[in-house]
Scaffold this motif. Sequence first.
Motif, mmCIF file in Angstrom:
data_model
loop_
_atom_site.group_PDB
_atom_site.id
_atom_site.type_symbol
_atom_site.label_atom_id
_atom_site.label_comp_id
_atom_site.label_asym_id
_atom_site.label_seq_id
_atom_site.Cartn_x
_atom_site.Cartn_y
_atom_site.Cartn_z
ATOM 1 N N GLY A 114 0.820 -1.216 0.000
ATOM 2 C CA GLY A 114 0.000 0.000 0.000
ATOM 3 C C GLY A 114 0.850 1.261 0.000
ATOM 4 N N GLU A 115 1.939 1.220 0.750
ATOM 5 C CA GLU A 115 2.845 2.368 0.785
ATOM 6 C C GLU A 115 3.481 2.598 -0.582
ATOM 7 O OE1 GLU A 115 6.937 3.820 3.081
ATOM 8 O OE2 GLU A 115 5.830 2.062 3.786
ATOM 9 N N LEU A 116 3.877 1.511 -1.249
ATOM 10 C CA LEU A 116 4.473 1.635 -2.573
ATOM 11 C C LEU A 116 3.445 2.167 -3.573
ATOM 12 C CD1 LEU A 116 6.796 1.173 -4.561
ATOM 13 C CD2 LEU A 116 6.045 -1.211 -4.771
ATOM 14 N N ALA A 117 2.215 1.674 -3.495
ATOM 15 C CA ALA A 117 1.169 2.100 -4.426
ATOM 16 C C ALA A 117 0.824 3.570 -4.261
ATOM 17 C CB ALA A 117 -0.080 1.247 -4.224
ATOM 18 N N ARG A 127 3.162 1.274 -9.341
ATOM 19 C CA ARG A 127 2.104 1.566 -8.359
ATOM 20 C C ARG A 127 0.912 0.644 -8.584
ATOM 21 N NH1 ARG A 127 3.026 7.052 -9.793
ATOM 22 N NH2 ARG A 127 0.936 7.182 -10.675
ATOM 23 N N ASP A 128 0.548 0.448 -9.861
ATOM 24 C CA ASP A 128 -0.579 -0.438 -10.172
ATOM 25 C C ASP A 128 -0.258 -1.878 -9.794
ATOM 26 O OD1 ASP A 128 -1.980 1.702 -11.123
ATOM 27 O OD2 ASP A 128 -1.580 1.307 -13.242
ATOM 28 N N LEU A 129 0.979 -2.296 -10.037
ATOM 29 C CA LEU A 129 1.379 -3.654 -9.671
ATOM 30 C C LEU A 129 1.272 -3.858 -8.167
ATOM 31 C CD1 LEU A 129 2.590 -6.417 -10.328
ATOM 32 C CD2 LEU A 129 4.864 -5.372 -10.233
ATOM 33 N N ALA A 130 1.746 -2.881 -7.410
ATOM 34 C CA ALA A 130 1.658 -2.978 -5.954
ATOM 35 C C ALA A 130 0.203 -2.989 -5.497
ATOM 36 C CB ALA A 130 2.405 -1.803 -5.312
ATOM 37 N N ALA A 131 -0.626 -2.180 -6.156
ATOM 38 C CA ALA A 131 -2.042 -2.098 -5.772
ATOM 39 C C ALA A 131 -2.766 -3.415 -6.012
ATOM 40 C CB ALA A 131 -2.728 -0.969 -6.541
#
Length: 221
Positions: A114-117, A127-131
């Motif tokens: 979540g922090e990365l996104a 960001r999308d990958l992390a999300a």
Amino acid sequence: MSDSDSFINEVTEEMRREKLFGYLRRYGWIAVVIVLGIVGGTAWNEYRAAQDRAAAEAAGDALLAALGENDEAVRAAAMSGVEASGNAAVVTALLTASTQQEAGEIDAAAATLGELAARGDVPAIYRDLAAIKAAMLPVGDNATRLAALEALAQPGQPFRLLALEQMAYLTLEGGDQAGAVALMRQITEDAAVTRGLQERAQSLLIALGEDVANSTPTQIP
């Protein structure tokens, strides 16, 4: 050439020299500043490049050391303590979340992703990958996770089909079989679907008693 012409030429040349020296005395400092600026800028860029290389090497060494830990909990703790910047920070965050998940620290993994996104300095694709990886974790209620996935399932989004797949699973888990079937059919009918994803979608449709005779596998590997 007469003596008078020669004298005039010498005087003219001398005046030109005097004028040139006058310009140098008056504006020569500008040239000096420009030269110093170029030299200083080059030296600063070299220094920054060296600093960036050193930081990247340190982050890489720390990652290798953390990944070398045999205990999953120790490895996850070591990974979360690695400091990195730029693209190295993205890789570190994704590896940290994966390690935390392996160690059973699902909430910590979701927080890392979540922090990365949410980081504006990270390229949108990461960001999308992390999300989507965060939404795939069993953290929070289904409605919240579905809302997060819906934003990633919009046309043009890079992980649209994967988001639709996860939405189908959550929808089925919530008891809405018709909704899950509709989502899976969106996947099988999409021209960009990969072979593996199409096969997973068709397997679920078959398991739900749906006809997949009209679904033709694509040639995308």
